[in-house]
Enzyme design. Structure first.
Site, PDB file in Angstrom:
ATOM      1  N   ASP A   1      -4.175  11.021  -4.019  1.00  0.00           N
ATOM      2  CA  ASP A   1      -5.469  11.006  -3.346  1.00  0.00           C
ATOM      3  C   ASP A   1      -6.019   9.605  -3.173  1.00  0.00           C
ATOM      4  O   ASP A   1      -5.533   8.637  -3.764  1.00  0.00           O
ATOM      5  CB  ASP A   1      -6.489  11.816  -4.164  1.00  0.00           C
TER       6      ASP A   1
ATOM      7  N   LYS B   1      -4.207  15.268 -11.321  1.00  0.00           N
ATOM      8  CA  LYS B   1      -3.820  16.350 -10.449  1.00  0.00           C
ATOM      9  C   LYS B   1      -2.633  15.946  -9.561  1.00  0.00           C
ATOM     10  O   LYS B   1      -2.018  16.773  -8.926  1.00  0.00           O
ATOM     11  CB  LYS B   1      -5.002  16.700  -9.520  1.00  0.00           C
ATOM     12  N   GLY B   2      -2.373  14.634  -9.559  1.00  0.00           N
ATOM     13  CA  GLY B   2      -1.415  14.089  -8.599  1.00  0.00           C
ATOM     14  C   GLY B   2      -0.021  14.682  -8.664  1.00  0.00           C
ATOM     15  O   GLY B   2       0.661  14.811  -7.655  1.00  0.00           O
TER      16      GLY B   2
ATOM     17  N   GLU C   1       6.328  12.614 -12.774  1.00  0.00           N
ATOM     18  CA  GLU C   1       5.256  11.729 -12.289  1.00  0.00           C
ATOM     19  C   GLU C   1       5.245  11.686 -10.769  1.00  0.00           C
ATOM     20  O   GLU C   1       6.300  11.676 -10.130  1.00  0.00           O
ATOM     21  CB  GLU C   1       5.481  10.305 -12.819  1.00  0.00           C
ATOM     22  N   ASP C   2       4.045  11.613 -10.199  1.00  0.00           N
ATOM     23  CA  ASP C   2       3.944  11.436  -8.754  1.00  0.00           C
ATOM     24  C   ASP C   2       4.346  10.019  -8.357  1.00  0.00           C
ATOM     25  O   ASP C   2       5.108   9.808  -7.425  1.00  0.00           O
ATOM     26  CB  ASP C   2       2.520  11.757  -8.258  1.00  0.00           C
TER      27      ASP C   2
ATOM     28  N   PHE D   1      -0.712   1.250  -0.622  1.00  0.00           N
ATOM     29  CA  PHE D   1      -1.435   2.367  -1.221  1.00  0.00           C
ATOM     30  C   PHE D   1      -1.145   3.626  -0.420  1.00  0.00           C
ATOM     31  O   PHE D   1      -1.445   3.709   0.766  1.00  0.00           O
ATOM     32  CB  PHE D   1      -2.940   2.082  -1.253  1.00  0.00           C
TER      33      PHE D   1
ATOM     34  N   ARG E   1      -5.029  14.623  -0.729  1.00  0.00           N
ATOM     35  CA  ARG E   1      -4.016  15.208  -1.622  1.00  0.00           C
ATOM     36  C   ARG E   1      -3.186  16.291  -0.948  1.00  0.00           C
ATOM     37  O   ARG E   1      -2.018  16.462  -1.230  1.00  0.00           O
ATOM     38  CB  ARG E   1      -4.704  15.906  -2.804  1.00  0.00           C
TER      39      ARG E   1
ATOM     40  N   ASP F   1       3.493   2.860 -10.949  1.00  0.00           N
ATOM     41  CA  ASP F   1       3.092   1.586 -10.340  1.00  0.00           C
ATOM     42  C   ASP F   1       3.275   0.509 -11.410  1.00  0.00           C
ATOM     43  O   ASP F   1       4.385   0.008 -11.607  1.00  0.00           O
ATOM     44  CB  ASP F   1       1.639   1.757  -9.874  1.00  0.00           C
TER      45      ASP F   1
ATOM     46  N   LYS G   1       6.934   2.342  -7.408  1.00  0.00           N
ATOM     47  CA  LYS G   1       6.421   1.131  -6.764  1.00  0.00           C
ATOM     48  C   LYS G   1       6.745  -0.015  -7.714  1.00  0.00           C
ATOM     49  O   LYS G   1       5.957  -0.348  -8.588  1.00  0.00           O
ATOM     50  CB  LYS G   1       4.910   1.292  -6.614  1.00  0.00           C
TER      51      LYS G   1
HETATM   52  P1  5GP Z   1       0.298   2.913 -13.198  1.00  0.00           P
HETATM   53  O1  5GP Z   1      -0.299   3.171 -14.547  1.00  0.00           O
HETATM   54  O2  5GP Z   1       1.782   3.138 -13.141  1.00  0.00           O
HETATM   55  O3  5GP Z   1      -0.091   1.566 -12.665  1.00  0.00           O
HETATM   56  O4  5GP Z   1      -0.415   3.860 -12.215  1.00  0.00           O
HETATM   57  C1  5GP Z   1      -0.129   5.140 -12.076  1.00  0.00           C
HETATM   58  C2  5GP Z   1      -1.284   5.826 -11.392  1.00  0.00           C
HETATM   59  O5  5GP Z   1      -2.033   4.980 -10.491  1.00  0.00           O
HETATM   60  C3  5GP Z   1      -0.743   6.909 -10.551  1.00  0.00           C
HETATM   61  O6  5GP Z   1      -0.512   8.083 -11.264  1.00  0.00           O
HETATM   62  C4  5GP Z   1      -1.850   7.049  -9.521  1.00  0.00           C
HETATM   63  O7  5GP Z   1      -2.897   7.778 -10.091  1.00  0.00           O
HETATM   64  C5  5GP Z   1      -2.342   5.640  -9.312  1.00  0.00           C
HETATM   65  N1  5GP Z   1      -1.669   4.992  -8.173  1.00  0.00           N
HETATM   66  C6  5GP Z   1      -0.842   3.931  -8.214  1.00  0.00           C
HETATM   67  N2  5GP Z   1      -0.409   3.610  -6.980  1.00  0.00           N
HETATM   68  C7  5GP Z   1      -0.985   4.510  -6.144  1.00  0.00           C
HETATM   69  C8  5GP Z   1      -0.926   4.706  -4.719  1.00  0.00           C
HETATM   70  O8  5GP Z   1      -0.252   4.014  -3.957  1.00  0.00           O
HETATM   71  N3  5GP Z   1      -1.653   5.761  -4.237  1.00  0.00           N
HETATM   72  C9  5GP Z   1      -2.419   6.560  -5.027  1.00  0.00           C
HETATM   73  N4  5GP Z   1      -3.086   7.561  -4.420  1.00  0.00           N
HETATM   74  N5  5GP Z   1      -2.500   6.403  -6.362  1.00  0.00           N
HETATM   75  C10 5GP Z   1      -1.789   5.388  -6.905  1.00  0.00           C
END
Ligand code: 5GP
Length: 196
Positions: free
Chosen positions: A162, A46-47, A101-102, A155, A168, A105, A133
């Site tokens: 969320d 939902k992000g 993408e929101d 974070f 959110r 990471d 990030k």
């Molecule tokens: P990745 O696969 O790139 O490591 O992670 C992506 C997902 O991890 C994001 O779409 C989100 O759901 C979650 N995520 C990573 N960092 C954060 C953060 O700082 N805050 C939140 N709320 N979710 C995060």
């Protein structure tokens, strides 16, 4: 008009006006680059909903939107394995797809989504992420064409992001007063969860 910080938010990392300005800039770039290409903007529930809604409304070109849902990967060693819970409604073969993408990471989620989408032979496939990030990046080959903000390894919540389904709806992006365990490697909170 400013409103009080939500409890448990220690700091506003990106304010509502900052986000709005940057979203408008990104929309202007995308409108220029995708003029006449009728792009399909795809996000993940939902992000990404808030970013998609604001970004798409700021475009000055025709575009379509679609959404997917995936399960989180859980466990101590993120393998990047996720599962599709809701597929796109639209066919993407021969289309210009922009993955909205929101936050990126480690990059594992985006890499999974790209793998799924590539099998359907879109003409173009690129990423627009609001937050990047970079400190914890594992996948370094993502086609990130548009980036809203590079943020430190904290974070964040708000504007779609969320912590256990909370925060959110905040209009800004803030840092929680206590780093949740979910922020540790392999922890994921914003996607739909499923039991292992
Ligand atoms: P990745 O696969 O790139 O490591 O992670 C992506 C997902 O991890 C994001 O779409 C989100 O759901 C979650 N995520 C990573 N960092 C954060 C953060 O700082 N805050 C939140 N709320 N979710 C995060």
């Amino acid at each position: 008009m400013s409103r009080p910080l939500a409890p448990s938010i220690k700091e506003v990392l990106l304010s509502e006006p900052q986000i709005r300005r940057r979203v408008d800039e990104l929309a202007a770039e995308i409108s220029r680059d995708y003029a006449d290409l009728n792009p399909l903007l795809v996000t993940v529930l939902k992000g990404g909903l808030y970013f998609l809604a604001d970004l798409s409304r700021a475009l000055t070109i025709p575009a379509a939107i679609d959404v997917m849902a995936i399960s989180s990967y859980t466990g101590a060693s993120p393998s990047g394995v996720a599962r599709l819970l809701k597929d796109l409604d639209e066919e993407i073969t021969g289309r210009h797809v922009l993955l909205i993408e929101d936050i990126i990471d480690t990059g594992l989620t985006a890499a999974y989504l790209l793998r799924v989408l590539r099998t359907r032979s879109p003409t173009g496939l690129a990423i627009c992420t609001l937050l990047d990030k970079t400190a914890r990046r594992i996948v370094h080959t993502l086609p990130i064409r548009y980036r809203g903000f590079e943020i430190p390894d904290v974070f964040v919540v708000g504007y779609g992001l969320d912590y256990r389904q909370r925060y959110r709806t905040l209009p800004y992006i803030g840092v929680l007063s206590e780093e949740p365990e979910a922020a540790l490697p392999a922890g994921r909170s914003a996607r739909a969860k499923e039991s292992p």
